[in-house]
Design an enzyme around this catalytic site. Structure first.
Site, short mmCIF file in Angstrom:
data_model
loop_
_atom_site.label_atom_id
_atom_site.label_comp_id
_atom_site.label_asym_id
_atom_site.label_seq_id
_atom_site.Cartn_x
_atom_site.Cartn_y
_atom_site.Cartn_z
N ASP A 148 -4.65 -3.14 6.32
CA ASP A 148 -5.04 -1.87 5.71
C ASP A 148 -4.45 -0.73 6.52
OD1 ASP A 148 -6.46 -2.77 3.54
OD2 ASP A 148 -8.45 -2.36 4.37
N GLU A 196 0.83 -1.20 0.00
CA GLU A 196 0.00 0.00 0.00
C GLU A 196 0.86 1.26 0.00
OE1 GLU A 196 -3.23 0.45 2.74
OE2 GLU A 196 -3.72 -1.68 2.69
N SER A 212 5.88 -19.73 -1.18
CA SER A 212 5.91 -21.18 -0.95
C SER A 212 5.36 -21.90 -2.16
CB SER A 212 5.06 -21.59 0.27
OG SER A 212 5.33 -20.82 1.40
N ASP A 216 -5.50 -10.33 1.73
CA ASP A 216 -5.28 -8.93 2.10
C ASP A 216 -5.82 -8.70 3.51
OD1 ASP A 216 -4.84 -6.26 2.29
OD2 ASP A 216 -6.09 -5.68 0.58
#
Length: 822
Positions: A339, A198, A264, A336
Site C-alpha cells: 500500500d 495503485e 505462473s 495485495d
C-alpha cells in the site's frame, strides 16, 4: 602506385592479425573461467567428502559420503552455483545492497537510491537472527561452498570466475547468510505489482473526465462487485486533473513494469482423476526472460531423502520441485501486500509528518552511494510509521502527490522478522501435504500459491503475510491513501489460517493460473487485482475434457497455445465486418482487410508460431485498444502496454455504457464500435505491411514473437551481443497456458519477454518418470555448451528426466567432482 598498394596490403594484414590476436586473447581470458567438472579437490568447509555428479544435461546431483551431513550437501550446492552462476549471484547481491553504481556508474544511481530507501539488505541482516537452527546451518554451509569456489578461483587464477569480470571490475566479498535472505527479498520485489497498480489507478482516475469509466479500463476480475471507491481527486483535491506522459522504464530497476510482475501456472490431480492411480502435479513459474535464466536445476540428497527441482542461484532451496514422496509448485498469488500512503509534511518542520496522533519525526539516517568515476551521492533515508519514504521521481510518484506531501510504502517484505527461507527449507524436508502446509506458515514474502501433492492428497494454500486492513479504509488498498487517517493503516497481518486453502477437493483437480481464487468481502478479500482472467477458462476446459489424466495430458495442458481471448473477442469486434464488404481489387486496403478477415474466420485461436493469424489478431486488438483509449487518456495511454480482454469485452458488449469509449471525443461525428474495429484493423494491416510485408499468408507469428533471453549487461555490447543473447521463435501469447507475454511497446511490441522459465511435471505413480526443463541452460558462461543447450528443448516443448535414480544420473555424466575436506 605498386609501393602504395603493398603498404596498404601490409596495413590491412596487420589490422586483421591484430583483430585476430585480440579475439584469441579475449577467448583465452574468458575460457580460463570455464568450470572443470571432472576433478578431485580438497576445500575448506565440508566435514566429510561429497560428490557432485553432473548428468548429461549438466544438472548437479549432490551426494554425501558416509558420515556427511545435510550441511555438506548445501556446501556442494553453493559450490555448484558459484561454478556456473557467480556473475549472476554477485550482481543480484549488489542490486539488493544498492551498490551497482560502484561498478556501472551513473546509469544505476536511481536503482541504488530506491533499494537503499527500502533498506532491504539491512532487514535481511536482521532476519538472520530469526531463522531456525537448521536453516542457519544450511545458510552457513551454503555460504562456505560459495566462498570455497572463490578461494579456488583466486588460488588457481581461474579467470576471475566469470568472463564478465574482465570487462567489469567488480570485487567480490565473501558470501554471508544474509546475502541469501536478501536475494529472496529481491525476488519478492520483482514479483510484486500492487505498488505500480495503485500509481496507475491514481493517474488514470485523474485523467478521466468520467470517473465511472475507471472500472472499464481497469476492470475487476469476474465475480461479485466491489463497493464504490472515492475519487482520487476527492482524496487530494490539490492535484491537477490531467493526463501526463510516462517516464521511460529503467532497465536496471528490479520492479517490473505493469503486467510484467509474477505469473505462473500450477495444477494437480488426485488419485481418483489419475489414470495410473497416483497424484500428478504440473508447475511452470513465469519470470522475465534473461540469459542466463533465473532457474538452476539441481538435486540434493538430504537425510530426509532426495529432492530435485528448480533453485535460484544465491539461495540454498529447491523452490519448485519434488522429493520421492511429495511435490510442490508455486504461482504468484497476487495477494495485495503493498500500500502507498500520502504523508502530509509539517509546514513548520519538513522533518515531521502528520500521524493520527499528531506530528511525528521521520526516522532518518544518511546513506552514501559510491559512483564509478563520479563524486559520491549522499541520501537521507526516511521512514514514517507506514514505511520508507520514496522519491517523487520514482515511477512518476510526483504526479499523484500533492505539494507539501511525500509518499511512503507499506509492504510485508519490509520485515526484519522474515522467516521465508526457513519455510522454503522446511518444505523441502516435508513428507506429506500436511507437513507442506505447516511449513508454509513461516513464509512472509513473496506471497505465493503453494500447490502440493503427496502420494494420496493434493492441496493449494496461499503463503505469505496478508495485511489486516480496517473495514473503513478509504480506498480499500486500491489507491494511495492519506497516511494520517487511522482507518487507512494496517493493523498487523492475518493469521495463516485466514489465507485461502483448498485441500483434497471433491472433484479431484485443483489449479491456479494467477486467477481470482476467492470472493470474500473486504477486508478479507486477499486482492482486487488478479494476474489473469483468461487462462483459467482454457485450463478448466482441458481439465474437464478428461475423466482421468496422465503425465502426458498435464504436459499437453502446460504447452497449450489456444487463446481463449481470441475465441471470445474476434466474434465480438468483427461481428459487423465478417463477409460484409463489397468486392475490392487487389492492392487496395479494402481487399487486404477482406483477406485478413477471411483468414481469421477460419482460425481456431491457436497462437502457433508458424501461422499468420496470431500476428494479425495480436496487431488488430493492440491497435484497437490504442484507438479506444488514446483520446481519453492522451499520453497516459502509453502506460497500457498490454491489451486487457475484459476491457474490450466490456466496450463491445456495452457493459454499463462502456461503448462510449468507441466515440472519439475530439471529432464532430459519433463513431461506433464497428467503425473503431474497422479502422484499427486497417491500422494493424498497415503496421504489418511496413514491418513484415503485405503478403498476409506469408506472415509468421514466430517472426514477431521472438523469446528474448538477453544478457542484462553484455547483451548491448556490439558484436558480443550475438554470442550472449538467445533469440527464439515461440508459440503462445499473452493469454495462453503456454504463456509468452509480449513487450507491448517499443519497435518490437510482439517480442516474448516474460514466460515459463521453468517447467516441471511430476507423476507420483512413477516419480522417476517426472520431467522438467529450464529456459536456457545451466551455465552462465557464454562459452560453455551448457549456456543454451536447454533452450531449443524448451522452445519445442521438450523436457529432460527429473529422476532421483543415482545410476541414471551417473550414466553419460559430463563430469564428477569429488570434494574432500582440506
Amino acid at each position: 602506385m605498386r609501393l602504395l598498394f603493398k603498404w596498404l596490403l601490409r596495413i590491412a594484414a596487420g589490422a586483421i592479425l591484430l583483430c585476430l590476436a585480440g579475439v584469441l586473447l579475449v577467448y583465452f581470458l574468458a575460457s580460463q573461467s570455464l568450470p572443470e567438472y571432472d576433478k578431485t579437490i580438497a576445500l575448506p568447509g565440508p566435514t566429510a567428502p561429497i560428490e557432485i555428479v553432473r548428468d548429461n544435461a549438466n544438472v548437479p546431483h549432490i551426494f554425501p559420503s558416509f558420515g556427511a551431513s545435510d550441511e555438506d550437501v548445501y556446501f556442494g550446492l553453493g559450490y555448484a552455483h558459484a561454478q556456473d552462476r557467480l556473475w549472476q549471484m554477485v550482481v543480484l547481491r549488489r542490486t539488493v545492497q544498492g551498490r551497482l553504481s560502484e561498478v556501472f556508474g551513473t546509469r544505476t544511481v536511481e536503482t541504488d537510491s530506491f533499494l537503499r530507501r527500502l533498506d532491504m539488505y539491512r532487514l535481511a541482516q536482521r532476519s538472520v537472527a530469526v531463522q531456525s537452527p537448521a536453516t542457519m546451518a544450511a545458510l552457513e554451509a551454503y555460504s562456505a561452498g560459495i566462498n570455497a569456489r572463490l578461494l579456488e578461483i583466486n588460488e588457481q587464477a581461474l579467470g576471475r570466475g566469470a568472463p564478465e569480470m574482465f570487462l567489469v571490475n567488480m570485487p567480490i566479498a565473501p558470501w554471508q547468510p544474509a546475502d541469501s535472505l536478501a536475494i529472496m527479498k529481491l525476488m519478492a520485489l520483482q514479483l510484486s505489482g500492487h505498488m505500480r497498480e495503485e500509481i496507475l489507478r491514481a493517474q488514470t482516475a485523474l485523467a478521466l473526465e468520467d470517473p465511472d469509466r475507471l472500472r472499464d479500463i481497469l476492470p475487476d476480475a469476474p465475480g461479485k462487485g466491489v463497493t464504490a471507491l472515492p475519487e482520487y481527486a476527492a482524496l487530494f483535491p490539490e492535484l491537477p486533473r490531467i493526463a501526463q506522459a510516462q517516464s521511460p522504464e529503467d532497465p536496471w530497476m528490479p520492479v517490473a513494469p505493469r503486467g510484467l510482475a509474477g505469473a505462473s501456472n500450477a495444477w494437480a490431480a488426485a488419485p481418483s482423476r489419475s489414470a495410473a492411480g497416483g497424484t500428478l502435479l504440473a508447475n511452470d513459474p513465469h519470470l522475465g526472460l534473461t540469459a542466463p535464466g533465473y532457474w538452476y536445476l539441481a538435486r540434493l540428497e538430504l537425510a530426509t531423502g532426495g529432492v530435485i527441482g528448480g533453485t535460484i542461484p544465491g539461495m540454498p532451496a529447491v523452490i519448485a520441485g519434488r522429493s520421492q514422496v511429495m511435490g510442490w509448485g508455486v504461482t504468484s498469488s497476487y495477494l495485495d501486500d503493498q500500500d502507498l500512503f500520502i504523508e502530509k509534511l509539517n509546514p513548520d518542520n519538513p522533518q515531521e509528518y502528520l500521524s493520527p496522533t499528531g506530528h511525528k519525526k521521520f526516522l532518518s539516517r544518511p546513506s552514501i552511494i559510491q559512483i564509478k568515476d563520479q563524486p559520491p551521492v549522499t541520501l537521507t533515508l526516511r521512514w514514517s510509521e507506514n514505511g520508507p519514504v520514496l522519491p517523487g521521481s520514482l515511477f512518476d510518484l510526483d504526479r499523484i502527490t500533492p505539494p507539501g506531501h511525500v509518499v511512503s510504502l507499506s509492504w510485508t517484505a519490509l520485515s526484519d522478522q522474515d522467516t521465508s527461507m526457513t519455510a522454503a527449507l522446511d518444505l523441502m524436508r516435508a513428507q506429506t501435504v500436511a507437513d507442506g502446509l505447516k511449513a508454509g506458515e513461516k513464509f512472509v514474502a513473496p506471497s505465493q500459491n503453494l500447490t502440493l501433492a503427496d502420494r494420496s492428497t493434493i492441496a493449494l494454500k496461499t503463503m505469505g503475510a496478508m495485511p489486516r486492513r480496517d473495514a473503513r479504509n478509504q480506498s480499500q488498498g486500491r489507491l494511495p491513501n492519506p497516511g494520517w487517517r487511522r482507518e487507512n493503516k494496517w493493523n498487523g497481518t492475518f493469521n495463516y489460517a485466514a489465507n485461502p486453502e483448498f485441500v483434497a477437493p471433491t472433484g479431484g483437480i485443483l489449479g491456479n493460473t494467477n486467477n481470482k481464487t476467492v470472493d470474500r468481502p473486504f477486508p478479507n478479500h486477499v486482492s482486487f487485482e488478479w494476474g489473469d482472467t483468461q487462462r483459467i477458462n482454457r485450463w478448466r476446459r482441458l481439465m474437464q475434457a478428461r475423466e482421468v489424466h496422465t503425465r502426458d495430458s498435464f504436459i499437453e495442458a502446460q504447452l497449450d497455445t489456444v487463446s481463449y481471448s481470441a475465441r471470445t473477442l474476434l466474434p465480438l469486434i468483427g461481428a459487423d465486418l465478417w463477409y460484409s464488404g463489397e468486392a475490392a481489387p487487389d492492392g487496395t486496403p479494402e481487399r487486404l482487410r477482406h483477406d485478413a478477415l477471411a483468414l481469421l474466420a477460419e482460425w481456431n485461436g491457436e497462437m502457433n508460431e508458424h501461422l499468420p493469424e496470431p500476428l494479425i489478431y495480436a496487431a488488430w486488438i493492440r491497435a484497437l485498444q490504442k484507438r479506444l483509449i488514446a483520446d481519453d487518456l492522451g499520453l497516459l495511454a502509453d502506460a497500457y502496454r498490454h491489451v486487457d480482454p475484459l476491457f474490450l469485452e466490456r466496450v463491445f458488449r456495452n457493459v454499463e455504457g462502456a461503448a462510449v469509449w468507441c466515440d472519439i471525443r475530439q471529432s464532430a461525428r459519433t463513431e461506433s464500435c464497428t467503425d473503431m474495429a474497422r479502422l484499427s484493423l486497417d491500422d494493424a494491416l498497415v503496421e504489418l505491411g511496413e514491418t513484415y510485408g503485405r503478403n498476409l499468408e506469408a506472415l509468421r507469428w514466430g517472426d514477431a514473437h521472438q523469446a528474448t533471453h538477453d544478457h542484462p549487461v553484455l547483451g548491448e555490447v556490439p558484436l558480443l551481443r550475438f554470442f550472449v543473447n538467445i533469440r527464439q521463435s515461440t508459440s503462445g501469447g499473452d493469454n495462453t497456458l503456454q504463456r509468452g507475454l509480449t513487450s507491448g511497446d517499443g519497435p518490437n511490441p510482439y517480442q516474448n519477454v516474460h514466460s515459463a522459465s521453468y517447467r516441471g511435471v511430476y507423476d507420483f505413480d512413477d516419480p522417476d518418470s517426472s520431467v522438467f526443463i529450464a529456459a536456457t541452460g545451466q551455465s552462465g558462461h557464454f562459452l560453455s555448451r551448457h549456456y543454451d543447450d536447454m533452450s531449443q528443448l524448451w522452445r519445442r516443448g521438450e523436457y529432460i528426466p527429473m529422476s532421483l535414480d543415482e545410476e541414471l544420473a551417473r550414466a553419460a555424466a559430463v563430469g564428477i567432482t569429488q570434494i574432500t575436506p582440506r
